[in-house]
Structure formats: structure tokens, C-alpha cells
Design a protein around this motif. Structure first.
Motif, mmCIF file in Angstrom:
data_model
loop_
_atom_site.group_PDB
_atom_site.id
_atom_site.type_symbol
_atom_site.label_atom_id
_atom_site.label_comp_id
_atom_site.label_asym_id
_atom_site.label_seq_id
_atom_site.Cartn_x
_atom_site.Cartn_y
_atom_site.Cartn_z
ATOM 1 N N GLU A 1 0.553 -1.251 -0.321
ATOM 2 C CA GLU A 1 -0.257 -0.006 -0.244
ATOM 3 C C GLU A 1 0.880 1.485 0.122
ATOM 4 O O GLU A 1 2.008 1.184 0.672
ATOM 5 C CB GLU A 1 -1.002 0.255 1.332
ATOM 6 C CG GLU A 1 -1.621 1.263 1.783
ATOM 7 C CD GLU A 1 -1.116 2.963 1.911
ATOM 8 O OE1 GLU A 1 -2.100 3.444 1.124
ATOM 9 O OE2 GLU A 1 -0.669 2.192 2.235
ATOM 10 N N PHE A 2 0.603 2.067 -0.860
ATOM 11 C CA PHE A 2 1.787 3.544 -1.463
ATOM 12 C C PHE A 2 0.149 4.990 -1.836
ATOM 13 O O PHE A 2 -0.315 4.494 -2.339
ATOM 14 C CB PHE A 2 2.758 3.222 -1.663
ATOM 15 C CG PHE A 2 3.705 4.240 -2.162
ATOM 16 C CD1 PHE A 2 4.391 4.938 -0.569
ATOM 17 C CD2 PHE A 2 3.587 5.268 -3.723
ATOM 18 C CE1 PHE A 2 4.820 5.992 -0.554
ATOM 19 C CE2 PHE A 2 4.687 6.103 -3.254
ATOM 20 C CZ PHE A 2 4.670 6.454 -2.490
ATOM 21 N N GLN A 3 0.648 5.376 -0.725
ATOM 22 C CA GLN A 3 -0.228 7.379 -0.619
ATOM 23 C C GLN A 3 -2.109 6.858 -0.674
ATOM 24 O O GLN A 3 -2.322 6.907 -2.158
ATOM 25 C CB GLN A 3 -0.271 7.384 -2.143
ATOM 26 C CG GLN A 3 1.658 8.056 -1.924
ATOM 27 C CD GLN A 3 2.182 9.186 -2.876
ATOM 28 O OE1 GLN A 3 1.582 8.951 -3.524
ATOM 29 N NE2 GLN A 3 2.869 10.674 -1.843
ATOM 30 N N ASN A 4 -2.356 5.245 -0.192
ATOM 31 C CA ASN A 4 -4.008 5.060 -0.135
ATOM 32 C C ASN A 4 -4.011 4.479 -2.024
ATOM 33 O O ASN A 4 -5.360 4.408 -2.011
ATOM 34 C CB ASN A 4 -4.513 6.443 -0.252
ATOM 35 C CG ASN A 4 -4.971 6.420 0.897
ATOM 36 O OD1 ASN A 4 -4.664 5.578 2.160
ATOM 37 N ND2 ASN A 4 -4.801 8.110 0.928
ATOM 38 N N LYS A 5 -2.996 3.624 -1.987
ATOM 39 C CA LYS A 5 -3.374 3.267 -3.700
ATOM 40 C C LYS A 5 -2.584 1.622 -3.035
ATOM 41 O O LYS A 5 -1.788 1.504 -2.669
ATOM 42 C CB LYS A 5 -2.670 3.960 -4.970
ATOM 43 C CG LYS A 5 -3.569 5.061 -5.201
ATOM 44 C CD LYS A 5 -2.927 5.748 -6.144
ATOM 45 C CE LYS A 5 -3.795 7.327 -6.203
ATOM 46 N NZ LYS A 5 -3.083 7.948 -7.489
#
Length: 321
Positions: free
Chosen positions: A121-125
Motif C-alpha cells: 500500500e502506498f499513498q492510499n493505493k
């Protein structure tokens, strides 16, 4: 004793990684027990997915939720969604909405697009790696748009690697060039979303695949994994300010694909994907004492994913019971 295997030789002076001293524009450290909750998600073929919460004052785990999805999955949290990704080839990605209980399957790719994938998960993606046609490709799922896109490609194609968000960057470490193993990598790179580019970081001390990678306060830790298909107990810490990996005290039990988390100022590591006794064992590393110690074991055997959530997120999940 740690594994003696060391592959993917370090960069020479000629191709020294070009690295910026900027350690991250998101400088919020990983939260601890006073404002966060530790969960473990158990996934076993043919059984419901069970979510356990850690009760720190009792050093114990209790079931807080069950989800009627069968299969063998890894688990990631992206906003209010729990994503369960097929263990081998990511052919099946189940999406569980913790606000509505809705369960659906994300299946936008052709049948053989992923093998021996890794994700973060990274920056809500959701970032998904290891496309079989091009192992440098990076696929991104945006839950707000319910749409897939592609991010810039990795510098080094890899499978069975580890990825984690850390202080405003997305890090990818280790892995192997292909499968079966015996082509383990030491290379590490990070994604800067502002420049939309991947930059090399310092190499790992120990080449490895199938490891755990944890954002822990100001540091990254890489835990366990495999070298020449043999599980290792080696642990390393990365200091982004120095761009350097340092080997730490080894765990008691070698672990491949360990479930890892940073909680209450300590690093936790739990078994691997196999269903055996070692998967119940939880070890905790206290860096001030430079010592690993056993914590209370998981209540049942089976592979787990760990994750840190806010109390509000946990209350929402428990409200679905």
C-alpha cells in the motif's frame, strides 16, 4: 548463525547508487500502541479469514472479526478496504469493504499476468509487482476511481521481493531475478512520487527473497527470507540518512515470508506461509537491548499477515460483527 549465501554483488564505484540525502518529506514515524492497534489476519485454504487483535496488557490474541472468503491470501489494507490477494499468482484479488461488508473480486488482468508477485500500500493505493511479461512493470489500483494504471517501471525486474511505504517513498528490496530461486538480489530501490522515478539505494548486506520489510520509526528493517531456497534468520536495518544497511542480531527461528510489524517500539516477526508449528511463534526484537525474545504464540497454526490500524478503523471493523 545467519545464512552464508551472498548473491548479486554490490555496486562498484563506477555504478555507485545515485542517492539523495533527502530522507523523506513525510517524516511521521510509525505509530505505537498508544494510538494504534495491531491485527493479525489468518488465511488458510478452505477456511474463513479470521482477524485477530492483539491485547498488549495480556500478551494475547483474540478473534475480532471473520470474513466469509475462502482461499490462501496475503492481506493489505488500502483505505477502508481489506484486499486479499491470491498467494501464488494474484489471479484473484478479493476486496472487502469494512464500511458496507461488500465483497467483490478485482480481476482486471489476463489469467497469467502475475507470478510470484509482491505488493504494498502506498499513498492510499495498491501497488502490485512481478508482471510475467515484464518484471519491471508496476500496476496500481486506485480505490477512489476503481481503476488500474501503470506507474514508472522498476530499475531491476524481480519477483518474490518485498515492498513497503516509508516516510513518503515506496521501497522495494531484494527478491530474485526469476523462479525457482538461486538468483537472489541484494539491490534496493525507492519510488519518489514527486519525480515519478525509481532511484537506487544501498544494497542489502545479504541477498534474499521472500523476506519481510517493515517501516519502523525512522528506519526500515528487512527480516528473514530465503537464500538458495533455505530460510534465513538474518535481519538488517536501513538508515536512509546514511543510505546504509546494517546487520542486526539474528532471530531465533529462520523465517521465509514472515509476517512483520513495528508495534510498541519493537519489531515483531511471526512464522511464514507454511502451516507448521513455527508459524505460531512470535519473536520480538528490542533494539535497545539488542535482543530477540519470544512473545506469546499465535492461537492457532497457519500463515498470517500483520497490520497496524487506528482505533477508529478497528472499531468500524468490529461494528460489522
Amino acid at each position: 548463525m545467519g545464512s552464508a549465501c551472498s548473491r548479486d554483488p554490490p555496486a562498484t564505484a563506477k555504478d555507485e547508487p545515485q542517492f539523495s540525502g533527502n530522507v523523506g518529506y513525510d517524516t511521521v514515524d510509525t505509530p505505537n500502541s498508544n494510538n494504534s492497534c495491531l491485527l493479525a489476519v489468518k488465511f488458510v485454504s478452505g477456511e474463513k479469514i479470521r482477524v485477530f487483535k492483539y491485547v498488549s496488557d495480556k500478551d494475547d490474541w483474540s478473534i475480532c472479526h471473520e470474513i466469509p472468503v475462502g482461499g490462501i491470501f496475503r492481506t493489505l489494507i488500502v483505505q477502508q478496504y481489506m484486499l486479499f490477494i491470491d498467494w501464488v499468482d494474484a489471479r484473484r484479488i478479493c476486496c472487502y469493504d469494512t464500511t458496507t461488508r461488500a465483497i467483490r473480486t478485482l480481476d482486471p488482468f489476463k489469467e497469467d499476468v502475475f507470478r510470484y508477485y509482491f505488493a504494498a500500500e502506498f499513498q492510499n493505493k495498491l501497488y502490485l509487482f512481478a508482471d510475467v511479461e515484464d518484471k519491471r512493470k508496476v500496476h496500481v489500483w486506485d480505490p477512489a476511481k476503481d481503476r488500474w494504471s501503470e506507474a514508472p517501471k522498476l530499475n531491476v525486474g524481480r519477483v518474490h521481493a518485498a515492498a513497503v511505504s516509508h516516510r513518503g517513498y515506496l521501497y522495494v528490496a531484494g527478491g530474485s531475478k526469476s523462479f525457482p530461486h538461486n538468483t537472489e538480489l541484494r539491490s534496493v530501490e525507492r519510488y519518489d512520487p514527486r519525480g515519478r522515478s525509481w532511484k537506487r539505494c544501498a544494497d542489502l548486506v545479504q541477498a534474499r527473497c521472500a523476506a519481510g520489510l517493515v517501516s519502523a520509526g525512522a528506519f526500515l528493517y528487512i527480516v528473514g527470507g530465503e537464500c538458495s531456497e533455505i530460510p534465513t534468520n538474518m535481519v538488517e536495518r536501513y538508515d536512509a540518512q546514511l543510505n546504509k544497511w546494517t546487520q542486526l542480531m539474528c532471530m531465533e527461528i529462520p523465517k521465509h515470508y514472515p509476517a512483520c510489524a513495528y508495534y510498541n517500539n519493537c519489531l515483531l516477526a511471526c512464522g511464514g506461509p507454511a502451516i507448521d508449528q513455527d508459524c505460531k511463534i512470535v519473536e520480538e526484537f528490542n533494539e535497545a537491548e539488542n535482543k530477540w525474545r519470544r512473545r506469546n504464540s499465535m492461537p492457532t497454526q497457519g500463515p498470517y499477515s500483520y497490520m497496524i490500524v487506528t482505533p477508529a478503523w478497528l472499531r468500524q471493523l468490529e461494528s460489522l460483527n
